[in-house]
Enzyme design. Structure first.
Site, PDB file in Angstrom:
ATOM      1  N   GLU A 215     -20.970 -24.190  28.385  1.00 47.17           N
ATOM      2  CA  GLU A 215     -20.414 -23.503  29.551  1.00 47.17           C
ATOM      3  C   GLU A 215     -21.385 -22.426  30.032  1.00 47.17           C
ATOM      4  O   GLU A 215     -22.216 -21.947  29.281  1.00 47.17           O
ATOM      5  CB  GLU A 215     -19.044 -22.909  29.216  1.00 47.17           C
ATOM      6  CG  GLU A 215     -18.041 -23.974  28.761  1.00 47.17           C
ATOM      7  CD  GLU A 215     -16.658 -23.424  28.452  1.00 47.17           C
ATOM      8  OE1 GLU A 215     -16.258 -22.411  29.059  1.00 47.17           O
ATOM      9  OE2 GLU A 215     -15.957 -24.019  27.597  1.00 47.17           O
ATOM     10  N   TYR A 216     -21.261 -22.067  31.299  1.00 41.66           N
ATOM     11  CA  TYR A 216     -22.120 -21.056  31.938  1.00 41.66           C
ATOM     12  C   TYR A 216     -23.596 -21.444  31.836  1.00 41.66           C
ATOM     13  O   TYR A 216     -24.455 -20.651  31.463  1.00 41.66           O
ATOM     14  CB  TYR A 216     -21.875 -19.677  31.319  1.00 41.66           C
ATOM     15  CG  TYR A 216     -20.451 -19.205  31.502  1.00 41.66           C
ATOM     16  CD1 TYR A 216     -20.036 -18.634  32.701  1.00 41.66           C
ATOM     17  CD2 TYR A 216     -19.509 -19.366  30.495  1.00 41.66           C
ATOM     18  CE1 TYR A 216     -18.719 -18.220  32.895  1.00 41.66           C
ATOM     19  CE2 TYR A 216     -18.188 -18.966  30.674  1.00 41.66           C
ATOM     20  CZ  TYR A 216     -17.802 -18.396  31.872  1.00 41.66           C
ATOM     21  OH  TYR A 216     -16.510 -17.989  32.053  1.00 41.66           O
ATOM     22  N   MET A 278     -11.262 -29.051  32.107  1.00 40.40           N
ATOM     23  CA  MET A 278     -10.597 -27.839  31.636  1.00 40.40           C
ATOM     24  C   MET A 278      -9.688 -27.290  32.736  1.00 40.40           C
ATOM     25  O   MET A 278      -9.943 -26.221  33.310  1.00 40.40           O
ATOM     26  CB  MET A 278     -11.640 -26.821  31.173  1.00 40.40           C
ATOM     27  CG  MET A 278     -12.398 -27.283  29.935  1.00 40.40           C
ATOM     28  SD  MET A 278     -13.591 -26.095  29.295  1.00 40.40           S
ATOM     29  CE  MET A 278     -14.949 -26.316  30.450  1.00 40.40           C
ATOM     30  N   THR A 279      -8.629 -28.034  33.017  1.00 41.38           N
ATOM     31  CA  THR A 279      -7.730 -27.683  34.122  1.00 41.38           C
ATOM     32  C   THR A 279      -6.672 -26.679  33.659  1.00 41.38           C
ATOM     33  O   THR A 279      -5.471 -26.962  33.632  1.00 41.38           O
ATOM     34  CB  THR A 279      -7.059 -28.948  34.681  1.00 41.38           C
ATOM     35  OG1 THR A 279      -6.724 -29.830  33.600  1.00 41.38           O
ATOM     36  CG2 THR A 279      -7.971 -29.668  35.641  1.00 41.38           C
ATOM     37  N   TYR A 280      -7.151 -25.480  33.297  1.00 41.98           N
ATOM     38  CA  TYR A 280      -6.284 -24.382  32.879  1.00 41.98           C
ATOM     39  C   TYR A 280      -7.068 -23.088  32.980  1.00 41.98           C
ATOM     40  O   TYR A 280      -8.248 -23.093  33.337  1.00 41.98           O
ATOM     41  CB  TYR A 280      -5.764 -24.585  31.445  1.00 41.98           C
ATOM     42  CG  TYR A 280      -6.757 -25.201  30.487  1.00 41.98           C
ATOM     43  CD1 TYR A 280      -7.809 -24.465  29.960  1.00 41.98           C
ATOM     44  CD2 TYR A 280      -6.653 -26.547  30.121  1.00 41.98           C
ATOM     45  CE1 TYR A 280      -8.720 -25.034  29.085  1.00 41.98           C
ATOM     46  CE2 TYR A 280      -7.557 -27.124  29.249  1.00 41.98           C
ATOM     47  CZ  TYR A 280      -8.590 -26.367  28.724  1.00 41.98           C
ATOM     48  OH  TYR A 280      -9.498 -26.936  27.867  1.00 41.98           O
ATOM     49  N   GLU A 281      -6.413 -21.971  32.691  1.00 43.01           N
ATOM     50  CA  GLU A 281      -6.983 -20.632  32.741  1.00 43.01           C
ATOM     51  C   GLU A 281      -7.114 -20.080  34.154  1.00 43.01           C
ATOM     52  O   GLU A 281      -8.014 -19.285  34.424  1.00 43.01           O
ATOM     53  CB  GLU A 281      -8.318 -20.548  31.993  1.00 43.01           C
ATOM     54  CG  GLU A 281      -8.182 -20.527  30.474  1.00 43.01           C
ATOM     55  CD  GLU A 281      -7.588 -19.232  29.922  1.00 43.01           C
ATOM     56  OE1 GLU A 281      -8.327 -18.239  29.755  1.00 43.01           O
ATOM     57  OE2 GLU A 281      -6.354 -19.224  29.660  1.00 43.01           O
ATOM     58  N   TRP A 404      -5.452 -27.955  25.092  1.00 41.20           N
ATOM     59  CA  TRP A 404      -6.041 -26.736  24.552  1.00 41.20           C
ATOM     60  C   TRP A 404      -4.890 -25.761  24.328  1.00 41.20           C
ATOM     61  O   TRP A 404      -4.317 -25.264  25.268  1.00 41.20           O
ATOM     62  CB  TRP A 404      -7.070 -26.121  25.497  1.00 41.20           C
ATOM     63  CG  TRP A 404      -7.642 -24.871  24.880  1.00 41.20           C
ATOM     64  CD1 TRP A 404      -7.201 -23.586  25.055  1.00 41.20           C
ATOM     65  CD2 TRP A 404      -8.727 -24.793  23.958  1.00 41.20           C
ATOM     66  NE1 TRP A 404      -7.926 -22.716  24.293  1.00 41.20           N
ATOM     67  CE2 TRP A 404      -8.871 -23.428  23.610  1.00 41.20           C
ATOM     68  CE3 TRP A 404      -9.571 -25.735  23.365  1.00 41.20           C
ATOM     69  CZ2 TRP A 404      -9.841 -22.987  22.704  1.00 41.20           C
ATOM     70  CZ3 TRP A 404     -10.525 -25.287  22.480  1.00 41.20           C
ATOM     71  CH2 TRP A 404     -10.667 -23.945  22.159  1.00 41.20           C
TER      72      TRP A 404
END
Length: 427
Positions: A215-216, A278-281, A404
């Site tokens: 990530e990033y 990552m379909t959250y946060e 997650w």
């Protein structure tokens, strides 16, 4: 399956009467710990057994499965209480099959840490295709930084669940390192050394495959990341291992921000075996109070993703946690407390809160005042919100769902999942 929302004045007994079932059936199917203290707005999943077997003298789970033409794993899925009391007794009622047709088949993945409570893991494994153990690290030279995971890998295989090893650029301080990604993506000697070490570990510990979570990534390393995944996938596939890649929740190819720019959906989708979105946060620890995974935002990501990646390669991310924010929210100062979805309902009962449901986000929430007089808001998941999310797998013809994470047990989630889909097993 029926999802009932508790109304003012209802009890477990009146609800059972309304649905022509028994209080014990509702209590067992929802694994309620305090059924005499229901919360207004709380969800209850109502199931109707189609076939029930009564245990006879000498029966084992294997015997019951054989007599009824089903798998042992099916019995565990339909009777989660068996994980708590694995020894059968004469006269015990075992659900073989429930009323209602499932809408399709899907693969299910769940992330976990090596510190997971093994009892929680045993209750969860029947509903999974894969588990992904978070996380191996690595050095700039390509050496692995290991974790204590062998017992988890062994237990997963006992349940016919395929274990995935995960590598990430997460540092000991808990942040993702752009610099470490840059080093391994652009140093072929170190990269090939890392892949060789991964292969050794996969074989020694009997993993089924690898998951990658960088990530990033620097925007300049966008293509180098695709090339790295292709290098990994080519070498691991040749040895019989699968490769999955976690992707940030993008809604456009040119979406700005370092979280998004280094992830090339089309490129990564073409060279990997599967991807996990990552379909959250959206609601997160330091952000303003809102749903963790509002359905309208999840749809935006899926609408874009299926134009870039074959749908049958995609796992949609599903959150298994809640956030409790003290109010008022102050940017840069406020920090939400993470709790389980079960704890969220228990807390609502403790404070006499009424659970509401946001029709745009398709997510439950409630407000309460703590004993110190501070106002709070809690956003969490219940049977309704999970049902809405899981229906998207069928609507978009996706490969499946990825949770997650699995650290906090959430009975209603697995009940809803088991009612909607046949869970694919690859082992």
């Amino acid at each position: 399956m029926v999802i009932h929302v508790v109304k003012q004045g209802e009890t477990i007994y009146s609800i059972a009467l309304d649905y022509d079932t028994t209080p014990n059936r509702i209590i067992e199917d929802n694994e309620l710990t305090n059924p005499c203290n229901l919360v207004i707005g709380q969800t209850l999943v109502i199931l109707y057994p189609k076939r029930i077997y009564t245990v006879e003298e000498g029966d084992t789970l294997f015997d019951v499965a054989q007599k009824n033409g089903v798998r042992v794993i099916t019995l565990l899925q339909n009777n989660p209480g068996l994980a708590d009391f694995p020894y059968l007794y004469v006269g015990q009622q075992i659900v073989i099959e429930y009323e209602g047709e499932r809408i399709g088949d899907m693969e299910v993945n769940g992330y976990l840490y090596s510190s997971i409570d093994m009892e929680v893991l045993e209750k969860t494994l029947p509903y999974l295709t894969y588990i992904t153990v978070f996380t191996y690290g690595f050095t700039p030279e390509g050496d692995l930084i290991g974790i204590d995971d062998q017992n988890i890998v062994n237990l997963a295989r006992d349940y016919g669940v395929a274990p995935l090893m995960l590598i990430s650029t997460l540092t000991p301080e808990g942040s993702f390192s752009s610099a470490l990604a840059n080093q391994i993506l652009n140093d072929m000697e170190a990269q090939n050394r890392l892949i060789e070490n991964i292969l050794i570990n996969l074989k020694e510990k009997q993993y089924y495959g690898l998951s990658i979570d960088f990530e990033y990534i620097y925007p300049a390393d966008r293509q180098a990341y695709v090339d790295f995944i292709q290098n990994v996938t080519t070498k691991l596939n040749a040895e019989g291992f699968v490769v999955t890649v976690a992707l940030a929740p993008k809604i456009a190819t040119d979406q700005p921000g370092i979280l998004y720019e280094g992830h090339d959906y089309r490129g990564i989708g073409e060279v990997s075996n599967k991807v996990m979105l990552m379909t959250y946060e959206w609601g997160y620890t330091y952000g303003p109070p809102m749903s963790v995974a509002p359905i309208n935002k999840v749809r935006e990501v899926l609408d874009y993703a299926v134009t870039e990646i074959e749908p049958d390669k995609i796992f949609m991310g599903v959150p298994n946690y809640a956030y409790d924010w003290a109010l008022p929210f102050v940017s840069g100062e406020s920090r939400a407390r993470s709790i389980s979805n079960v704890e969220a309902v228990e807390q609502a009962a403790e404070y006499g809160a009424t659970i509401c449901f946001d029709e745009v986000a398709k997510t439950p929430y409630y407000n309460y005042r703590s004993t110190d007089g501070i106002e709070h808001v809690v956003w969490f998941e219940d049977a309704r919100s999970i049902n809405e999310k899981l229906l998207l797998v069928n609507e978009y013809a996706l490969n499946g769902a990825s949770y997650w994470n699995l650290m906090k047990y959430f009975p209603q989630n697995w009940t809803v999942l088991n009612s909607l889909y046949n869970i694919i097993k690859v082992l």
